[in-house]
Scaffold this motif. Structure first.
Motif, PDB file in Angstrom:
ATOM      1  N   VAL A   1      -6.030   0.780  -3.735  1.00 27.16           N
ATOM      2  CA  VAL A   1      -5.568   2.135  -3.467  1.00 27.16           C
ATOM      3  C   VAL A   1      -5.953   2.984  -4.669  1.00 27.16           C
ATOM      4  O   VAL A   1      -5.583   2.686  -5.799  1.00 27.16           O
ATOM      5  CB  VAL A   1      -4.027   2.166  -3.259  1.00 27.16           C
ATOM      6  CG1 VAL A   1      -3.532   3.593  -3.115  1.00 27.16           C
ATOM      7  CG2 VAL A   1      -3.639   1.339  -2.043  1.00 27.16           C
TER       8      VAL A   1
ATOM      9  N   GLU B   1       0.826  -1.213   0.000  1.00 23.34           N
ATOM     10  CA  GLU B   1       0.000   0.000   0.000  1.00 23.34           C
ATOM     11  C   GLU B   1       0.862   1.266   0.000  1.00 23.34           C
ATOM     12  O   GLU B   1       0.554   2.227  -0.708  1.00 23.34           O
ATOM     13  CB  GLU B   1      -0.951   0.003   1.194  1.00 23.34           C
ATOM     14  CG  GLU B   1      -2.079  -0.990   1.046  1.00 23.34           C
ATOM     15  CD  GLU B   1      -2.978  -1.059   2.267  1.00 23.34           C
ATOM     16  OE1 GLU B   1      -2.590  -0.579   3.363  1.00 23.34           O
ATOM     17  OE2 GLU B   1      -4.090  -1.604   2.136  1.00 23.34           O
TER      18      GLU B   1
ATOM     19  N   THR C   1      -6.397   4.047   0.741  1.00 26.66           N
ATOM     20  CA  THR C   1      -6.790   2.638   0.787  1.00 26.66           C
ATOM     21  C   THR C   1      -8.301   2.561   0.956  1.00 26.66           C
ATOM     22  O   THR C   1      -8.968   3.562   1.246  1.00 26.66           O
ATOM     23  CB  THR C   1      -6.121   1.922   1.977  1.00 26.66           C
ATOM     24  OG1 THR C   1      -6.642   2.476   3.190  1.00 26.66           O
ATOM     25  CG2 THR C   1      -4.608   2.037   1.936  1.00 26.66           C
TER      26      THR C   1
END
Length: 110
Positions: free
Chosen positions: A75, A46, A80
């Protein structure tokens, strides 16, 4: 679950921003977690995806798209799925609230 009724029709101008995305020629696996990914591995992926988003010229449009369609995975625009849910809970008012979204883009994630 994505709210497909919120998606715009197939109008090229509405989708043209995607052609300018920093992620366009990257492997989509960087932005979407595989089944069972957790912890440090997920955090590293992420964070790498967010670094791509940081330099993206269409970051606000991407984030607004994901928020307005309630995109459940990945993402998008540097956020996120969990961060997008938080933004929605805090009262993001829709695509027209780009100024508020841009302010969030310039502040570090919590």
């Amino acid at each position: 679950m994505a709210h497909f009724h919120r998606l715009p029709g197939p109008i090229a101008d509405i989708w043209a921003w995607q052609h300018r995305g920093a992620c366009r020629d990257r492997d989509s696996a960087q932005f979407f977690h595989p089944d069972g990914e957790r912890g440090a591995s997920r955090g590293r992926r992420e964070n790498a995806a967010k670094r791509v988003c940081e330099r993206c010229p269409v970051r606000a449009q991407c984030a607004a798209y994901a928020l307005s369609t309630r995109e459940p995975y990945g993402v998008w625009g540097g956020f996120t799925e969990h961060e997008r849910l938080q933004i929605l809970r805090e009262g993001w008012s829709g695509e027209l609230d780009v100024r508020g979204l841009e302010a969030r883009l310039t502040t570090p994630s919590r």
